[in-house]
Design an enzyme around this catalytic site. Sequence first.
Site, PDB file in Angstrom:
ATOM      1  N   ARG A 168      36.451  36.654  50.443  1.00  0.00           N
ATOM      2  CA  ARG A 168      35.718  36.541  49.185  1.00  0.00           C
ATOM      3  C   ARG A 168      34.239  36.278  49.452  1.00  0.00           C
ATOM      4  O   ARG A 168      33.594  35.497  48.746  1.00  0.00           O
ATOM      5  CB  ARG A 168      36.309  35.451  48.300  1.00  0.00           C
ATOM      6  CG  ARG A 168      37.758  35.635  47.946  1.00  0.00           C
ATOM      7  CD  ARG A 168      37.991  36.900  47.115  1.00  0.00           C
ATOM      8  NE  ARG A 168      39.407  37.035  46.794  1.00  0.00           N
ATOM      9  CZ  ARG A 168      40.288  37.667  47.552  1.00  0.00           C
ATOM     10  NH1 ARG A 168      39.898  38.256  48.666  1.00  0.00           N
ATOM     11  NH2 ARG A 168      41.552  37.745  47.192  1.00  0.00           N
ATOM     12  N   SER A 241      41.274  34.867  38.969  1.00  0.00           N
ATOM     13  CA  SER A 241      41.409  33.664  39.803  1.00  0.00           C
ATOM     14  C   SER A 241      40.073  32.942  39.884  1.00  0.00           C
ATOM     15  O   SER A 241      39.082  33.516  40.325  1.00  0.00           O
ATOM     16  CB  SER A 241      41.879  34.053  41.208  1.00  0.00           C
ATOM     17  OG  SER A 241      43.154  34.655  41.155  1.00  0.00           O
ATOM     18  N   GLU A 351      35.509  31.027  42.860  1.00  0.00           N
ATOM     19  CA  GLU A 351      35.230  32.424  43.198  1.00  0.00           C
ATOM     20  C   GLU A 351      34.047  32.957  42.397  1.00  0.00           C
ATOM     21  O   GLU A 351      33.166  33.606  42.953  1.00  0.00           O
ATOM     22  CB  GLU A 351      36.469  33.298  42.956  1.00  0.00           C
ATOM     23  CG  GLU A 351      37.508  33.218  44.046  1.00  0.00           C
ATOM     24  CD  GLU A 351      38.488  34.383  43.986  1.00  0.00           C
ATOM     25  OE1 GLU A 351      38.097  35.471  43.513  1.00  0.00           O
ATOM     26  OE2 GLU A 351      39.639  34.202  44.412  1.00  0.00           O
TER      27      GLU A 351
END
Length: 359
Positions: A168, A241, A351
């Site tokens: 990520r 998420s 995130e």
Amino acid sequence: MSDAVRIVRDAALTHRNTFGVPARASLLAEVADARMLPDVLARDGFAGTTPLLVGGGSNLLFGGDPDVPVLVLTGDAVSVVSEDGTDVVLRAEAGANWHGFVMDTLARGLGGLENLSLIPGTVGAAPIQNIGAYGVEVCERIHAVEAFEPATGAWHRLPAEDCGFGYRDSLFKRQPDRFIVTAVEFLLSRQAQVRVDYAGLGEALAAAGLAAPTPRQVADAVIAIRRSKLPDPAVLGNAGSFFKNPIVPAAQADALCEKYPRLPVFPVAPFPADALAHGEAPHGPRSKLSAAWLIDACGWKGHRRGDAGVADAHALVLVNHGAATGAELLGLARDIAASVQERFGVALEPEPRVVGARW
């Protein structure tokens, strides 16, 4: 003002972020032709600033109003760069809808992105976040990233190995004000080897009697699973998420597993790309923990605080039930992270990029 550029003052951003939280930009530019970027960034209100680049808004949480102008790239053309009969390099402009682009690749008979179906956002945001799902990260399929560097006026075409991809993470995320991603090239295949070993995906395909699924059948399974677990942002504001799965030393993961045997743990390569990209010394063995399990174990799934809440079906997903502000969602996220830290000694990181506030 040309057809390639549209300038809006005092622009509402509520519909430009999938959380649907209110925010406003003093100045917003929609740019259909990336070649106009030098001209736009030299205009009054943009000159001397580092604008906030907004795509589909699925990787943002507005904790407040941005203090810089907002830039939106709307070009969405897709073209073939090269092909050799089996492998095809496909180029997509940054403003292309991600899921629409994945469906386009499958319609062309190209595999490689099927596990990343139904992820909200744009093509330009994909390499920044190094989006991933069901055992695949987009960096595995990226051939090169095209970007403009406002500070120097230079145009770049960065091969995948120069993008500093990690979990990520990417060079573009670590240096958010340096580059504007304008297009991405993907290396795809007419004879793709599907990946179905991720938990839940293989079982779903087997239950459907698909022992040797095609890329399109894998995509259909991924879409069905995502729709069963994740709320539609058009119905219930969310950014997918919210927390990264934390990566910890393997010894720490082993100790947690002894105490919590049901905690899902996944091995991580000892020399991660994100560490090497920072110039750090290689780490020893590390493990990835399930953030959803940690959060659920702390009792947060389905929790609601006013209109800010956690999804009933997935502990990783923060949701806006209607009138939550970004500050309220951020406060809830901080409390969730604090409870996981207190109980398990594990730090959670968001995130999405937090704008207008500090994490």
